[in-house]
Design a protein around this motif. Structure first.
Motif, PDB file in Angstrom:
ATOM      1  N   VAL A 116      -3.303  -1.040   9.583  1.00  0.00           N
ATOM      2  CA  VAL A 116      -2.566  -2.224  10.019  1.00  0.00           C
ATOM      3  C   VAL A 116      -2.257  -3.157   8.854  1.00  0.00           C
ATOM      4  O   VAL A 116      -1.275  -3.907   8.896  1.00  0.00           O
ATOM      5  N   GLY A 117      -3.070  -3.142   7.792  1.00  0.00           N
ATOM      6  CA  GLY A 117      -2.772  -3.975   6.635  1.00  0.00           C
ATOM      7  C   GLY A 117      -1.460  -3.602   5.978  1.00  0.00           C
ATOM      8  O   GLY A 117      -0.732  -4.470   5.479  1.00  0.00           O
ATOM      9  N   ARG A 118      -1.126  -2.328   5.993  1.00  0.00           N
ATOM     10  CA  ARG A 118       0.132  -1.885   5.378  1.00  0.00           C
ATOM     11  C   ARG A 118       1.344  -2.190   6.252  1.00  0.00           C
ATOM     12  O   ARG A 118       2.487  -2.119   5.770  1.00  0.00           O
ATOM     13  N   VAL A 119       1.121  -2.535   7.508  1.00  0.00           N
ATOM     14  CA  VAL A 119       2.239  -2.971   8.342  1.00  0.00           C
ATOM     15  C   VAL A 119       2.835  -4.247   7.760  1.00  0.00           C
ATOM     16  O   VAL A 119       4.057  -4.414   7.683  1.00  0.00           O
ATOM     17  N   HIS A 120       1.960  -5.158   7.319  1.00  0.00           N
ATOM     18  CA  HIS A 120       2.414  -6.428   6.741  1.00  0.00           C
ATOM     19  C   HIS A 120       2.843  -6.243   5.290  1.00  0.00           C
ATOM     20  O   HIS A 120       3.966  -6.592   4.911  1.00  0.00           O
ATOM     21  N   TYR A 121       1.964  -5.722   4.452  1.00  0.00           N
ATOM     22  CA  TYR A 121       2.230  -5.673   3.013  1.00  0.00           C
ATOM     23  C   TYR A 121       3.004  -4.437   2.563  1.00  0.00           C
ATOM     24  O   TYR A 121       3.615  -4.449   1.507  1.00  0.00           O
ATOM     25  N   GLY A 122       2.968  -3.371   3.345  1.00  0.00           N
ATOM     26  CA  GLY A 122       3.683  -2.165   2.960  1.00  0.00           C
ATOM     27  C   GLY A 122       4.915  -1.884   3.785  1.00  0.00           C
ATOM     28  O   GLY A 122       5.681  -0.964   3.478  1.00  0.00           O
ATOM     29  N   GLY A 123       5.120  -2.675   4.841  1.00  0.00           N
ATOM     30  CA  GLY A 123       6.302  -2.502   5.673  1.00  0.00           C
ATOM     31  C   GLY A 123       6.336  -1.189   6.431  1.00  0.00           C
ATOM     32  O   GLY A 123       7.413  -0.732   6.832  1.00  0.00           O
ATOM     33  N   ILE A 124       5.152  -0.554   6.649  1.00  0.00           N
ATOM     34  CA  ILE A 124       5.176   0.699   7.401  1.00  0.00           C
ATOM     35  C   ILE A 124       5.322   0.404   8.889  1.00  0.00           C
ATOM     36  O   ILE A 124       4.990  -0.678   9.361  1.00  0.00           O
TER      37      ILE A 124
END
Length: 534
Positions: free
Chosen positions: A279-287
Motif C-alpha cells: 500500500v505504500g507504493r500506491v502513494h509513492y510509486g503510483g501503483i
C-alpha cells in the motif's frame, strides 16, 4: 527593494530530527542563471516531518543523478544533498530582489508561487525538490537557479502571483494543489502503450488474451507462478495474474514499475487469507490494483474509474479529517458542487473535531451537502462508504477501508505511507467489490495553476485552512505542533515577523482583523504592521 543584508535568519535541518534556527546564515548573491528572492510566507507541511525524521535517507534528499552535470550542480550553493544541512519548507510565496548575470526571464519586484517538484531531475528513488536537496523557504531569502526551476519543455516552476491576494492565500496554493491532484489525476484504463506486460498463470492460460485487452504493450512475458521470483523487480508496467494463490500475488507487487498496474483474474478462486499488499507504493510509486472474480481480465480494466473524483451520491469517509490537510479535503468536498454527497469526517481528537465542525457545518449548509463529524473511538458511522480518504499514514487503515467499502468504492491513500510498508489486505473482498486504491504524491504545475485561478476568481478561499501563524522564531515549535497534531489547520510562517512565536488565531487578540474568525488579507496586513521590522 530594501537593501539586502549580508546574513539572514534561517531554520536549518542539520541531522535526523535536529532543527536549529541559524541567526546569521550568509545571504548568497546570485551568480549566472540565479535568482535571489525574499520569502513572504511559507506554510508548514506534514511532508516536512518525513524529511525531519529521515534526513539524508529521504528519497528527495539524495543526489541528482541525471539532468544536470556534477560541475553545474557544484555552482549552486543551495544544492544540499545527503548529509548537508538543508532549509526545509516548500509551500512558499516569494518576491525577486536580485538576479544574476544572464537572467532575463525574471525581474526584480516580481512575485511568484514556487512549484517544488523537479521531476526531470531524478534521485535514486525519487526526484529533486525545493525544500529537500535544494534549500527551501524557511528563511528570509532563498536562492534559485534557472537550470533547476525550468523544465525540459521550458516551463518555469515559478508561477506569477497576483498582488491583490495575501501571501498566505498564495503560499497555500501548493498544498491545496496536492489535494486537487489527489482527485483529478487521470487514471490509466488500459495496458501501457509500448510498455512491458507480465502475464502469470499456469500452462492453460490462453496466450491470445493479450489481444483482447485494451491497449498494446511493447513487450509481453509469460511466466508460470513458480517463475515469478526470477523476473526482474520494478520492470513491468502491467501484470495480469490468472489465479488466487496468496503467496504468488505477494511476489507480484515487487515486479511492478512505478505507475504499474496489477490486474487479478481470480477465475472463481479465492485467496482464502489476507494478502500482503504494497500500500505504500500506491502513494509513492503510483501503483494500482484491480481485479475480477471472473475469467476475463478486460473486466478488471473496465472497472477502473477515469479519475479519483467523487461521484454523485457518494458517501465519503475522511479518516483523520481534523488535521491540516484533512481540513482541506473536507472544505474541498463540501464546496465541490457534486450533488447528493454525504461527508463523514472522523478524528480521534474531540477538540479538533469540534473546531472542524464549526468551519464545515456552515459550508455544508451553504452547498447543501450532508456533513457528519465523528470520533471512531466512540463508534463507527455504521454505513458502507463509496469513497474513503486516508489522512493518516497507517497501513492498517487501508485494510480497514476495504472492509468498510461499498461496491466500486475508491480508497484514496492520500497520507504518505512509506513506500516499503505493506498491509494485510482482504483481496478477496477487494476484488469481489471491484474496489480501487489510488494515491498521489505532490502536485504538478497544472494543478497549482488551476488552484491559483480559483483563488484569484474568489471561488476558493485557501485562508479558511489557516489555524496559526509564526515568525521564524516560532517555526520550529510550529513543525513540532504539526508532528503532534496540535492544531486543526495550517501554520503560516512569516519571515518578516521578528519575534512572533507560534500563535493560534484564537490568541491573536481583538485587533487581528480576522474575517469571521478566519485568516484574511486584512489580518495579514495587521500582523506585518505589528511585527515586521523595516
Amino acid at each position: 527593494m530594501n537593501d539586502i543584508p549580508p546574513t539572514e535568519r534561517a531554520v536549518q535541518l542539520v541531522g535526523p530530527d535536529r532543527l536549529a534556527l541559524n541567526p546569521a546564515k550568509p545571504v548568497v548573491s546570485p551568480g549566472p542563471h540565479q535568482v535571489l528572492a525574499k520569502v513572504e510566507a511559507i506554510g508548514l507541511c506534514f511532508s516536512d516531518l518525513k524529511l525531519l525524521k529521515q534526513f539524508s535517507e529521504h528519497s528527495r534528499k539524495s543526489v541528482v543523478l541525471e539532468g544536470l552535470a556534477p560541475q553545474t550542480l557544484s555552482e549552486m550553493p543551495h544544492y544540499v544533498p545527503d548529509d548537508a544541512p538543508t532549509v526545509p519548507g516548500h509551500e512558499a510565496v516569494i518576491r525577486v530582489v536580485k538576479v544574476g548575470a544572464g537572467v532575463d526571464r525574471y525581474k526584480i519586484g516580481e512575485r511568484f508561487i514556487v512549484e517544488t517538484d523537479y521531476r526531470w531531475l531524478p534521485t535514486e528513488k525519487s526526484n529533486a525538490a525545493f525544500g529537500y536537496n535544494f534549500e527551501g523557504g524557511l528563511q528570509e531569502y532563498v536562492l534559485l537557479d534557472e537550470r533547476v526551476i525550468t523544465s525540459p519543455e521550458g516551463e518555469s516552476m515559478l508561477i506569477p502571483a497576483p498582488e491583490d491576494l495575501s501571501a498566505s492565500a498564495l503560499a497555500l496554493v501548493e498544498p491545496w494543489a496536492c489535494v486537487e491532484n489527489a482527485y483529478v489525476e487521470a487514471q490509466r484504463r488500459a495496458l501501457k502503450a509500448g510498455g512491458r506486460l507480465l502475464v502469470v498463470g499456469d500452462a492453460s492460460v490462453d496466450r491470445g488474451v493479450v489481444d483482447r485487452l485494451p491497449g498494446r504493450p511493447g513487450a509481453v512475458v509469460f511466466a508460470d507462478p513458480g517463475a515469478v521470483a526470477a523476473q526482474p523487480d520494478a520492470s513491468f508496467d502491467d501484470v495480469v495474474y490468472f489465479g488466487a494463490d496468496a503467496a504468488t500475488a505477494e511476489k507480484l507487487f515487487a515486479k511492478l514499475a512505478p505507475g504499474g498496474l496489477l490486474a487479478i483474474v481470480q477465475g472463481g478462486g479465492k485467496f482464502g487469507r489476507p494478502v500482503e499488499t504494497q500500500v505504500g507504493r500506491v502513494h509513492y510509486g503510483g501503483i494500482r490494483v484491480v481485479g475480477t472474480v471472473g475469467s476475463d481480465p478486460a473486466a478488471a480494466y473496465a472497472a477502473i474509474p477515469a479519475s479519483a473524483e467523487i461521484r454523485r451520491g457518494d458517501t465519503v469517509n475522511i479518516v483523520g479529517a481534523a488535521g491540516p490537510m484533512g481540513t482541506m479535503h473536507v472544505i474541498r468536498l463540501l464546496c465541490q458542487g457534486v450533488p447528493d454527497v454525504t461527508v463523514y469526517a472522523g478524528d480521534l481528537n474531540d477538540e479538533r473535531l469540534a473546531g472542524l465542525g464549526r468551519l464545515a457545518a456552515p459550508l455544508a449548509e451553504q452547498h447543501r451537502v450532508a456533513y457528519h463529524g465523528y470520533n471512531p473511538s466512540k463508534g463507527q458511522p455504521g454505513v458502507a462508504f463509496d469513497y474513503t480518504v486516508l489522512m493518516a499514514p497507517a497501513p492498517a487503515l487501508a485494510a480497514q477501508a476495504v472492509a468498510a467499502s461499498a461496491p466500486r468504492a475508491i480508497i484514496n491513500v492520500f497520507a504518505g505511507i512509506p513506500a516499503d510498508k505493506t498491509a494485510l489486505v482482504d483481496l478477496d473482498a477487494y476484488v469481489a467489490k471491484q474496489l480501487y486504491f489510488i494515491g498521489t504524491s505532490g502536485s504538478v504545475l497544472k494543478d497549482m495553476q488551476q488552484v491559483l485561478a480559483k483563488v484569484a476568481a474568489r471561488e476558493l478561499d485557501t485562508n479558511l485552512s489557516v489555524a496559526a501563524v509564526a515568525g521564524l522564531e516560532g517555526a520550529i515549535d510550529g513543525i513540532r505542533a504539526v508532528e503532534k497534531n496540535l492544531l486543526p489547520g495550517k501554520i503560516l510562517v512569516y519571515p518578516d515577523c521578528r519575534g512572533l512565536p507560534l500563535t493560534p488565531l484564537s490568541e491573536l487578540g481583538g485587533d487581528a482583523r480576522l474575517d469571521g474568525g478566519h485568516w484574511s488579507l486584512e489580518a495579514e496586513r495587521a500582523l506585518l504592521q505589528r511585527f515586521a521590522k523595516p
